[in-house]
Write an enzyme that holds these catalytic residues in place. Sequence first.
Site: not given
Length: 636
Positions: A47, A325
Amino acid sequence: MEQPLPASTIVYDQNKEEVLRLSPSKSEPVNYDSLPDRLIEAVVAVEDKRFFEHSGTDLQGISRAMLTNLTSGRTVQGASTITQQLAKNVFLTQERTWTRKWKELLLAQKIEKNYSKQEIITYYLNQIYFGEGAWGIKKAADIYFGIPVDKLTLSESALLAGIIKAPSALSPYRHPEEAKARRNVVLQLMKDQGKIDQATYAASIAEPLHILSSKPVNSDGLKYPYYIDQMIREAGEKYGLTQNEVLYGGLRFYTTLDSHMQEAVEDVYAQDDNFPASSSDQLIQSGAVLVDPRDGGIKALVGGRGKQSFRSFNRAVQLKRQPGSTMKPISVYTPAFEQGYSPEDTVIDEPVNFNGYQPRNAGGSYHGEVSIYESIIHSYNVPAVKLLNELGIDTGMESAKRFGLELTDGDRNLGLALGGLQEGVSPLEMAEAFSVFANDGTRIPTHTIIRIEAASGETVAEADSNERITVTDPAVARTMTAVLEGVVTEGTGVAAAITGRQIAGKTGTTEMPGTDGQGMKDNWFVGYTPQLVGAVWLGYDHTDATHYLTTTSKAAAAVFQKLMSEALVDQPVMSFPKVPAIATKSKIKDEKQKKNDDNEKKDDKKKEEKNKKKEEKKKKHEEKKHGKGSEKKKDD
């Protein structure tokens, strides 16, 4: 800086009103003496390698970064020091402006004047976000390794240091290979900077990622748990965020949630008398979802009855059951209407045998010549199968795919007409499919998330508002809606009717083998108004000889009616669009006959004209002949 507290994740509803705030517990800081040297060296190496040398800003680092970025033609390297990152995290937003950068530089210098390097690196590690809801190094060590900070090894320290750059993309739980590669980059930097030797480096990069499983989330009393569950799932599948990042990452989620509808659905599901009586040892379960067909927004969702732990099985989304259905309008009647059939066309309802497959109607009765309209509203099975056989199974499969249903090769049979699927569907999938009818033939993918923002206001992800799939012609969709209204007004779905509102929908059941048609495994109702689609499933999680539904097929329709009645309170009453004239099979036949008749008339006219010309020619010939004879006689 001394009191680090992670930002809360906030969930907003469709009106941009805050409905939920998830605040993780205050991160517990550790002191400098608890930080292993290897951890500090790893973080500094990746970093800010000159951290212990500069005074808050690193001019060498800035120059190096500018040169690298200019050479590559894009921003590939940053120049923020650890002190600058601390200043930004504590005091500033994440916006990328020169003003913010200037403030960051000034604050970094002020921090350096007031705190030692040891204090700064300690505040930084207690403050930084390591992903998976881990704010601070103590939480990170616990979430990923289950150990205190001072027990971190070199390899573990390098992994955590590597995560800082991109906590989401480098999470070892979600992206283990990327996390491991990043860890090795950190170790390489440590070697290059003289922090570790070659042997240590070689041994460390050979180590596996000794991480734990992701920690369970403590979410007792979480509001709208099933909706939030789907939001988390969507954030992961579409945008690559982990569960802990969603819950504790300090993000802002703007959703399609309708708070009133969600509360109405949860209230209906909290009342046992809205559902059929269950067996003593297993609760009849259910899942339901409400969707706006006009934009695909999921307005409300509930995935089960009774007490359920957070992120348990969500039946509204994860369920896979045969739709019965409710599949007929999708796989049979939409393609039939597309090919010119009309609701008035008739089919013979009679015993049939298709190479051993013998579909029968509920109750075992047959009705002779019936219209397609009657077949749909009364849910006759034989006409649907006969029609699919005539259209072709591939046609039914292709139609289901257009509606967004993922079928398998095992579904390529006539049972498709009756919803006899191999893997099944969820209420959410059926709601999206039926939204096609409510939205003039266009399907919009369902979603909970409109936009995700960081706490700074920066957009992290956004839904595609232009994603629309044309499924069928508006005329066909409106025709289907008109027929499905009949299901509710005079057919199998009368229990779904709501006074004063137009409702269209379809019932669905699957039979329980061995009960002579008296028992059901699944009970469905999928229906809609112009502005809202609802799908409801009922059944036991574990169906067997003693656990199946014995109620009529109206049970799910009755639950749907209660859900929609409550959800639509104070919503405008809207009407379905009128059904336009469509090219029906009979009309196509009439037009074809008319065309044939016209052609015949044209042929007759041509023939008549031809004969007329022939007669005229003959007449002229005769006249000419007689005229020559008279002249000859006169000369004589």
